[in-house]
Scaffold this motif. Structure first.
Motif, mmCIF file in Angstrom:
data_model
loop_
_atom_site.group_PDB
_atom_site.id
_atom_site.type_symbol
_atom_site.label_atom_id
_atom_site.label_comp_id
_atom_site.label_asym_id
_atom_site.label_seq_id
_atom_site.Cartn_x
_atom_site.Cartn_y
_atom_site.Cartn_z
ATOM 1 N N ALA A 189 -57.607 -33.631 35.852
ATOM 2 C CA ALA A 189 -57.130 -34.673 34.927
ATOM 3 C C ALA A 189 -56.603 -35.895 35.678
ATOM 4 N N GLY A 190 -57.287 -36.273 36.747
ATOM 5 C CA GLY A 190 -56.939 -37.489 37.471
ATOM 6 C C GLY A 190 -55.865 -37.344 38.518
ATOM 7 N N TRP B 104 -53.603 -22.219 47.141
ATOM 8 C CA TRP B 104 -52.197 -22.223 46.762
ATOM 9 C C TRP B 104 -51.976 -22.548 45.298
ATOM 10 N N HIS B 105 -52.758 -23.454 44.748
ATOM 11 C CA HIS B 105 -52.509 -23.884 43.362
ATOM 12 C C HIS B 105 -53.229 -22.960 42.373
ATOM 13 N N PRO B 106 -52.599 -22.628 41.234
ATOM 14 C CA PRO B 106 -53.264 -21.767 40.246
ATOM 15 C C PRO B 106 -54.615 -22.291 39.769
ATOM 16 N N TYR B 107 -54.773 -23.608 39.697
ATOM 17 C CA TYR B 107 -56.066 -24.164 39.292
ATOM 18 C C TYR B 107 -57.126 -23.878 40.344
ATOM 19 N N ARG C 219 -54.306 -38.657 26.196
ATOM 20 C CA ARG C 219 -53.126 -37.933 25.702
ATOM 21 C C ARG C 219 -52.845 -36.763 26.636
ATOM 22 N N LEU C 220 -52.455 -37.087 27.847
ATOM 23 C CA LEU C 220 -52.195 -36.058 28.838
ATOM 24 C C LEU C 220 -50.921 -35.286 28.500
ATOM 25 N N CYS D 107 -46.387 -31.330 34.417
ATOM 26 C CA CYS D 107 -47.584 -30.825 35.096
ATOM 27 C C CYS D 107 -48.774 -30.874 34.143
ATOM 28 N N ARG D 108 -49.851 -31.504 34.563
ATOM 29 C CA ARG D 108 -51.011 -31.674 33.681
ATOM 30 C C ARG D 108 -51.755 -30.363 33.445
ATOM 31 N N PHE D 109 -51.578 -29.408 34.335
ATOM 32 C CA PHE D 109 -52.304 -28.146 34.211
ATOM 33 C C PHE D 109 -51.499 -27.071 33.477
ATOM 34 N N HIS D 110 -50.231 -27.323 33.215
ATOM 35 C CA HIS D 110 -49.366 -26.238 32.739
ATOM 36 C C HIS D 110 -49.816 -25.588 31.421
ATOM 37 N N PRO D 111 -50.472 -26.313 30.458
ATOM 38 C CA PRO D 111 -50.901 -25.616 29.239
ATOM 39 C C PRO D 111 -51.942 -24.515 29.495
#
Length: 259
Positions: free
Chosen positions: A162-163, A179-182, A210-211, A215-219
């Motif tokens: 997401a940028g 390291w990152h969950p994504y 509509r970010l 944290c952009r990944f948290h959802p």
């Protein structure tokens, strides 16, 4: 002044002189990027006429040499052909020839193998790697979703979502210990001989208009906690690696075990 500030301070004319010379790009879809009404020779030679001030004859002769370099068969005849007369692999070679004609300092490649079959993909990747390795102090920025391509050709990786950059790492360390969950989710989605079920990251990529907050990944994150929706994590650096997460590294050990 850093490089990004310098670029943003340039006017249109300065940017036009930079593009195709010190900064070049290989686009994703060659049939859309090439002009259908000009021969491929004219399109490569145009770069040399503009940035190297060559006359038409010298530029076309130099084009033959460049097309030989990128592995186009019978380049002296091919320069008079139009894009539609060539296969996808040949078209991609023309784009690469245009991009490297002036030996740029930075080569940007946006999904350069997406439209090609696996055999031609391998040929194009080897070609790009050879051009980059033999260049004089140049580098390449590869934009891709294909982790196989990343593992094969990259030295360093930036994982974006997401940028935003979520993780930066040397390529070997990234695949050995994400390291990152994504990043972990992406690697778990790769097919293997041992894995019988495909893993999919739950949810969907958010609308960039509509970010989600913080944290952009948290959802979509299996490790998300309250702070993840309240405070955006900083890009934390440890040695050669960086990660943007409230719970990176060892906190994700249980996920890595299932990779």
């Amino acid at each position: 002044m850093c490089s990004s500030d310098l670029l943003l301070s340039m006017d249109d004319e300065q940017i036009r002189k930079l593009r195709g010379d010190r900064l070049s790009m290989v686009f994703q879809e060659p049939m859309s990027a090439l002009n259908p009404v000009f021969t491929v020779g004219d399109q490569v030679a145009e770069v040399l006429r503009i940035h190297r001030n060559m006359d038409a004859k010298d530029a076309m002769e130099a084009t033959v040499g460049i097309l030989e370099r990128v592995g186009l068969p019978d380049p002296r005849s091919r320069i008079w052909e139009y894009p539609h007369q060539m296969s996808g692999g040949m078209q991609q070679r023309i784009l690469i020839a245009m991009a490297v004609a002036c030996e740029p300092a930075v080569l940007i490649a946006d999904e350069p193998t997406t439209a090609l079959d696996v055999t031609v993909q391998a040929q194009i990747l080897r070609l790009m790697e050879e051009i980059i390795r033999l260049g004089e102090g140049g580098g390449a920025l590869l934009i891709t979703h294909d982790l196989g391509v990343v593992a094969e050709v990259a030295d360093r990786v930036c994982v974006m979502y997401a940028g935003a950059i979520l993780e930066k790492s040397p390529v070997r360390e990234l695949f050995a210990d994400p390291w990152h969950p994504y990043t972990i989710g992406l690697i778990r989605s790769l097919p293997t001989m041992e894995r019988r079920e495909f893993h999919a990251i739950p949810g969907a990529v958010p609308d960039l208009a509509r970010l989600p907050g913080a944290c952009r990944f948290h959802p979509r994150c299996p490790r998300a906690q309250g702070i993840c929706g309240e405070e955006e994590p900083a890009l934390q650096r440890t040695g050669e690696r960086s990660v943007r997460c409230h719970f990176p590294g060892k906190e994700n050990t249980d996920l890595r075990r299932s990779i």
